[in-house]
Enzyme design. Sequence first.
Site, short mmCIF file in Angstrom:
data_model
loop_
_atom_site.label_atom_id
_atom_site.label_comp_id
_atom_site.label_asym_id
_atom_site.label_seq_id
_atom_site.Cartn_x
_atom_site.Cartn_y
_atom_site.Cartn_z
N ASP A 98 0.84 -1.20 0.00
CA ASP A 98 0.00 0.00 0.00
C ASP A 98 0.88 1.25 0.00
O ASP A 98 0.73 2.13 -0.83
CB ASP A 98 -0.96 0.00 1.20
CG ASP A 98 -0.25 -0.26 2.54
OD1 ASP A 98 0.97 -0.55 2.57
OD2 ASP A 98 -0.94 -0.18 3.58
N ASP A 101 7.12 3.77 3.33
CA ASP A 101 7.43 4.95 4.13
C ASP A 101 8.95 4.98 4.32
O ASP A 101 9.69 5.41 3.44
CB ASP A 101 6.64 4.84 5.43
CG ASP A 101 6.76 6.06 6.33
OD1 ASP A 101 7.13 7.12 5.85
OD2 ASP A 101 6.47 5.93 7.54
N PHE A 150 0.28 11.90 7.13
CA PHE A 150 -0.33 10.63 7.47
C PHE A 150 -1.59 10.47 6.65
O PHE A 150 -2.45 11.35 6.64
CB PHE A 150 -0.65 10.53 8.97
CG PHE A 150 -0.96 9.12 9.37
CD1 PHE A 150 0.07 8.23 9.70
CD2 PHE A 150 -2.27 8.66 9.38
CE1 PHE A 150 -0.22 6.91 10.03
CE2 PHE A 150 -2.56 7.34 9.72
CZ PHE A 150 -1.53 6.46 10.04
P1 IMP Z 1 7.89 1.47 6.54
O1 IMP Z 1 8.54 0.23 7.04
O2 IMP Z 1 8.30 2.68 7.33
O3 IMP Z 1 8.08 1.69 5.04
O4 IMP Z 1 6.36 1.32 6.88
C1 IMP Z 1 5.43 0.94 5.99
C2 IMP Z 1 4.15 0.64 6.73
O5 IMP Z 1 3.80 1.68 7.68
C3 IMP Z 1 3.01 0.62 5.73
O6 IMP Z 1 2.83 -0.67 5.19
C4 IMP Z 1 1.84 1.08 6.56
O7 IMP Z 1 1.26 -0.01 7.23
C5 IMP Z 1 2.44 2.01 7.60
N1 IMP Z 1 2.30 3.44 7.19
C6 IMP Z 1 3.28 4.28 6.85
N2 IMP Z 1 2.81 5.50 6.56
C7 IMP Z 1 1.46 5.42 6.72
C8 IMP Z 1 0.40 6.38 6.55
O8 IMP Z 1 0.56 7.55 6.20
N3 IMP Z 1 -0.86 5.91 6.81
C9 IMP Z 1 -1.11 4.62 7.19
N4 IMP Z 1 -0.14 3.72 7.37
C10 IMP Z 1 1.15 4.10 7.13
MG MG Z 2 1.18 -2.11 5.11
#
Ligand code: IMP
Ligand code: MG
Length: 193
Positions: A98, A101, A150
């Site tokens: 989805d 980040d 967010f």
């Molecule tokens: P990462 O490991 O930091 O890339 O985190 C990715 C995960 O964090 C995603 O799969 C989402 O579940 C969650 N996430 C990161 N940013 C958002 C946001 O803006 N809204 C909702 N979930 C988020």
């Molecule tokens: Mg996710």
Amino acid sequence: MTDVASVLFSADEIRGRVNDVARAITRDYEGRSPILVGVLKGSSLFLSDLMRAIELPVRIDFMSISSFGGAAEKSGRVRIVKDMDQDIGGQDVIMVEDIVDTGLTASYLLSTLQSRSPRSLEVCALLDKSVRRIAPLPIKYRGFDCPDRFVVGYGLDLQEMFRNIPDILAVEDLEALAEDPSLLSTFAQEASA
Ligand code: IMP
Ligand code: MG
């Protein structure tokens, strides 16, 4: 309409980009049968729209992970709670996310999948919060570049809520919304009316 959140990408815009990404995958994988691996739960809406728009005999599978610690203090260490059912050895695999980040989750999953010797392995992400990236990650197929906000809707949640909102919304007041989810359920009803 409330001012607790605002539309960042509308359902129409999302549909358009999902179709663009599906066209690119259809073209790149011509004559092949890729396995789309959705990362639960956030990618479920994206995956279901994406697979319908791909004109190839695709297969799907899912993985579910949980990260250690809260979302705010991510270590990047994730635990696989549900693994895929299919053996991906020698297969063309596309990991469907989805949102990427920091990239820590996706790069962990990517190396896990890579160790299973797929024929090819690519990442497809609806949203790319590229300014937040810590772990470099090659995203082959990308829906939108996402500002450092967010976001909720179209599968994305805040404390498991708001995944069913058809648009992607940028949350303006995270604290207020976390405290009172009904601030947005009013919006969700208006949006789908
Ligand atoms: P990462 O490991 O930091 O890339 O985190 C990715 C995960 O964090 C995603 O799969 C989402 O579940 C969650 N996430 C990161 N940013 C958002 C946001 O803006 N809204 C909702 N979930 C988020
Ligand atoms: Mg996710």
